[in-house]
Design a protein around this motif. Structure first.
Motif, short mmCIF file in Angstrom:
data_model
loop_
_atom_site.label_atom_id
_atom_site.label_comp_id
_atom_site.label_asym_id
_atom_site.label_seq_id
_atom_site.Cartn_x
_atom_site.Cartn_y
_atom_site.Cartn_z
N ASP A 80 0.80 -1.22 0.00
CA ASP A 80 0.00 0.00 0.00
C ASP A 80 0.83 1.27 0.00
OD1 ASP A 80 -2.36 -1.46 0.03
OD2 ASP A 80 -2.35 -1.63 2.22
N ARG A 81 2.11 1.19 -0.26
CA ARG A 81 2.94 2.38 -0.27
C ARG A 81 2.54 3.34 -1.40
NH1 ARG A 81 8.78 -0.33 0.96
NH2 ARG A 81 7.65 -2.11 0.12
N THR A 82 2.76 4.62 -1.14
CA THR A 82 2.51 5.64 -2.15
C THR A 82 3.85 6.06 -2.78
OG1 THR A 82 2.78 7.46 -0.57
CG2 THR A 82 0.56 6.50 -0.80
N VAL A 83 3.74 6.87 -3.81
CA VAL A 83 4.94 7.42 -4.45
C VAL A 83 5.76 8.20 -3.43
CG1 VAL A 83 5.73 9.16 -6.11
CG2 VAL A 83 4.04 7.45 -6.81
N ARG A 84 5.08 8.97 -2.59
CA ARG A 84 5.79 9.73 -1.55
C ARG A 84 6.55 8.77 -0.62
NH1 ARG A 84 5.30 14.83 0.84
NH2 ARG A 84 6.22 14.89 2.94
N ASP A 85 5.88 7.70 -0.20
CA ASP A 85 6.52 6.73 0.70
C ASP A 85 7.78 6.16 0.06
OD1 ASP A 85 4.45 7.04 2.53
OD2 ASP A 85 3.29 5.36 1.69
N LEU A 86 7.71 5.84 -1.22
CA LEU A 86 8.86 5.25 -1.91
C LEU A 86 10.02 6.24 -1.98
CD1 LEU A 86 9.83 2.68 -3.36
CD2 LEU A 86 8.94 3.63 -5.49
N VAL A 138 11.53 19.47 -3.82
CA VAL A 138 11.87 20.08 -5.11
C VAL A 138 12.56 19.05 -6.00
CG1 VAL A 138 13.23 21.87 -6.26
CG2 VAL A 138 12.04 22.39 -4.12
N VAL A 139 13.48 18.28 -5.39
CA VAL A 139 14.15 17.20 -6.12
C VAL A 139 13.12 16.16 -6.56
CG1 VAL A 139 15.87 15.36 -5.97
CG2 VAL A 139 16.32 17.56 -4.88
N TRP A 140 12.21 15.80 -5.66
CA TRP A 140 11.20 14.80 -6.00
C TRP A 140 10.32 15.25 -7.16
CZ3 TRP A 140 9.44 13.92 -0.22
CH2 TRP A 140 10.44 13.21 0.44
N ASP A 141 10.09 16.55 -7.25
CA ASP A 141 9.28 17.06 -8.36
C ASP A 141 9.98 16.78 -9.68
OD1 ASP A 141 6.86 18.72 -9.08
OD2 ASP A 141 8.44 19.90 -10.04
N GLN A 156 2.28 12.36 -5.57
CA GLN A 156 2.78 11.89 -4.29
C GLN A 156 1.88 10.86 -3.61
OE1 GLN A 156 2.98 14.75 -1.07
NE2 GLN A 156 1.63 16.17 -2.16
N TYR A 157 0.57 10.93 -3.79
CA TYR A 157 -0.32 9.99 -3.11
C TYR A 157 -0.80 8.87 -4.04
CZ TYR A 157 -0.20 13.56 0.46
OH TYR A 157 0.23 14.45 1.41
N ARG A 158 -0.20 8.78 -5.19
CA ARG A 158 -0.53 7.69 -6.11
C ARG A 158 0.04 6.38 -5.56
NH1 ARG A 158 1.21 7.63 -12.53
NH2 ARG A 158 0.55 5.48 -12.99
N SER A 159 -0.72 5.32 -5.67
CA SER A 159 -0.26 4.02 -5.18
C SER A 159 0.89 3.51 -6.03
CB SER A 159 -1.41 3.00 -5.21
OG SER A 159 -0.92 1.70 -4.94
N VAL A 160 1.93 3.01 -5.37
CA VAL A 160 3.06 2.46 -6.11
C VAL A 160 2.63 1.24 -6.92
CG1 VAL A 160 5.36 1.42 -5.88
CG2 VAL A 160 4.73 3.34 -4.44
#
Length: 562
Positions: A80-86, A138-141, A156-160
């Protein structure tokens, strides 16, 4: 810049078996070194020791510079990790801790909005900013724009789980290469990447000032990006390392020269030992009737003892002897016939005929429908006929593939599927010996002695009592190929079969396919492996499926080819 020094590292498994023995090597400032070796030899374990997750039994590791890590699991995240989590997971430690504390504070505030939780949340926000969290965003963007084509705020909240394996890999690689850490450990960074992405990775590795240690079996990537090759060699008392100071192009020649040198040194040592033993015996016989020889006899004994105490030179490392006997058998002349076949939402309708004995490589970008195509064929086509002799592989193939049009398999065609992600729930919890001995609904069982012999032929004898899920990715891949051999499949459907195979196993697979009496359809991004195929079926990014006589890897060549 930074460096890695591994010095005298030894490590034994929980059951006492030695895995690593006196492993020593250095990855110099700004260099890209590749760690290669047999599947199961301990490459991932060694990386875990280097990053500090495991303590060696002896020896140590010194790292100069911040450390960034890509785990082997990236590419097949299904939780259930998100893009942000990864992205947080591969961030610098200070950002990671602050982000985790902020997430916990947010959850507490949502659950109970009161003064204490508000203060805790405010403190977490301040700590996150002080740790450089907003700078990191900013880097993540840049990372999400490069890997996914959308800004971080939207991604960021999209499911991996919604990302392909290649998108997951690209996202993490972008974060690590753009991040502040000077030293990178990359475990199988090229798996799941399509060829344009592999070329991008090669360019990034050549250009980066960072110090990189990577595990890879992609021969093209090794040849194009690695400055040095560190080989984890098999040994009876634990596996050791040998470092080739040049690139992959000269690796095989250098390795053959080294093996010849080790054999020559051992031969000379054996000859010298035999001479000293003969000298001792000669003086011993003379001393029986001549007391004046006693001192010479004693000196010869001392000389022999010191020689043997010093020990022989390093033995030639044990080499893998993987032999894949993919036999197959005759089928009807037409093996696959597709008429206006369209996988819903993935491609335009296309026609295809595949004839007995052909080797077809299926090429194209990630997400273009290649794996779905194999799954459809593995299930028997669009209208499988149970009486036609097709293997019941639908449970391996997964959920039905939405489609229109027709895909038919010919007479006596029995498909066998190699699944890229090694998803075999029916094998989980079972040892390799049990899998072969008991068989299943597609394979008859075999006596334990015969099962042990065939496991040995695939380099899996030492893992006979291990469960399927405890194997390395390469060992799982070899077992899948072994099960295909035993299944009697006459149509091999291979989805990225070389992704996790070590170099020796990949070459053994190529040899096995060369002698296979049957038809092969393989999805691959392995440029080295693809050279051995007859025809190339390209799934274009625009949905058009077409054939070429040569591999087509990028969109500019696709446009010209059409």
């Amino acid at each position: 810049m930074g460096h890695i020094d591994v010095s005298g590292v030894s490590y034994a498994l929980a059951d006492g078996r030695p895995l690593l023995d006196d492993v020593s090597f250095r990855v110099g400032d700004g260099s890209v070194s590749a760690l290669i070796g047999a599947n199961g030899a301990g490459k991932s374990t060694l990386l875990r020791i280097i990053r500090g997750d495991l303590r060696p039994d002896s020896g140590g590791v010194v790292i100069d510079g911040g450390l960034g890590v890509m785990d082997q699991f990236v590419g097949h995240v299904r939780d259930d990790r998100t893009v942000r989590d990864l992205l947080v997971l591969v961030s610098p430690a200070a950002v990671r801790r602050a982000a985790e504390a902020l997430a916990t504070a947010e959850d507490a505030l949502i659950e109970r909005d009161e003064t204490a939780t508000q203060m805790r949340y405010a403190t977490a926000l301040t700590d996150y900013a002080d740790a450089g969290g907003y700078d990191q965003e900013v880097v993540w963007d840049h990372c999400t724009m490069a890997a996914l084509g959308v800004p971080f705020e939207r991604a960021q909240y999209r499911s991996v789980r919604s990302l392909s394996g290649g998108e997951q890999k690209r996202l993490v690689l972008e974060a690590l290469l753009r991040g502040p850490e000077q030293v990178l450990l990359l475990d199988e960074p090229d798996n799941y990447l399509d060829v344009p992405a592999k070329r991008w990775l090669e360019e990034q590795l050549r250009a980066t000032p960072k110090t990189v240690l990577l595990v890879s079996h992609d021969r093209e990537l090794l040849a194009r990006a690695a400055d040095r090759i560190v080989t984890l060699e098999l040994g009876g008392a634990g596996n050791t390392t040998w470092t080739h100071g040049g690139g992959f192009s000269g690796y095989h020649e250098a390795r053959e020269e080294r093996m010849a040198r080790l054999e020559e040194l051992r031969r000379r040592w054996d000859e010298e030992q035999a001479k000293l033993k003969a000298l001792v015996l000669r003086f011993k016989e003379k001393a029986k009737y001549n007391s004046d020889v006693a001192s010479a006899y004693q000196a010869a004994q001392t000389r022999l003892a010191k020689f043997e105490e010093a020990g022989p030179p390093q033995e030639r490392p044990r080499e893998q002897n993987v032999r894949m006997r993919l036999t197959g058998s005759r089928t009807g002349r037409r093996v696959i016939e597709c008429d206006a076949l369209e996988l819903t939402g993935l491609m335009r309708p296309f026609d295809l005929e595949v004839w007995f004995g052909e080797r077809i490589a299926v090429l194209g970008s990630n997400g273009s429908g290649k794996s779905h195509f194999l799954r459809l064929l593995a299930a028997g086509g669009t209208d499988p006929d149970p009486s036609a002799g097709h293997l019941a592989s639908a449970e391996i193939a997964g959920a039905p593939v939405p489609h229109t049009g027709v895909a038919k398999l010919g007479a006596r065609v029995a498909p066998g599927l190699f699944a890229q992600a090694h998803e075999h729930p029916e094998l989980v919890g079972r040892t390799l010996l049990d899998i072969l001995h008991r068989g299943d609904d597609r394979r008859t069982g075999m006596p334990r002695e015969a099962a042990s012999r065939v496991l040995d032929r695939y380099g899996l004898a030492a893992s006979a009592e291990q469960t399927f899920e405890s194997l390395s990715g390469g060992q799982q891949a070899r077992l899948q190929i072994l099960l295909l051999e035993l299944s009697g499949a006459t149509l091999l459907l291979l989805d990225e079969p070389t992704d996790n195979l070590d170099l020796v196993s990949a070459e053994a697979l190529e040899d096995g396919l060369a002698g296979y009496e049957g038809t092969v359809v393989a999805v691959t991004h392995d440029r080295w492996f693809a050279r051995g195929f007859d025809r190339y079926l390209v799934f274009g990014s625009d949905g058009v499926v077409y054939e070429t006589d040569e591999p087509v890897w990028d969109e500019t060549r696709v446009a010209r080819a059409r």
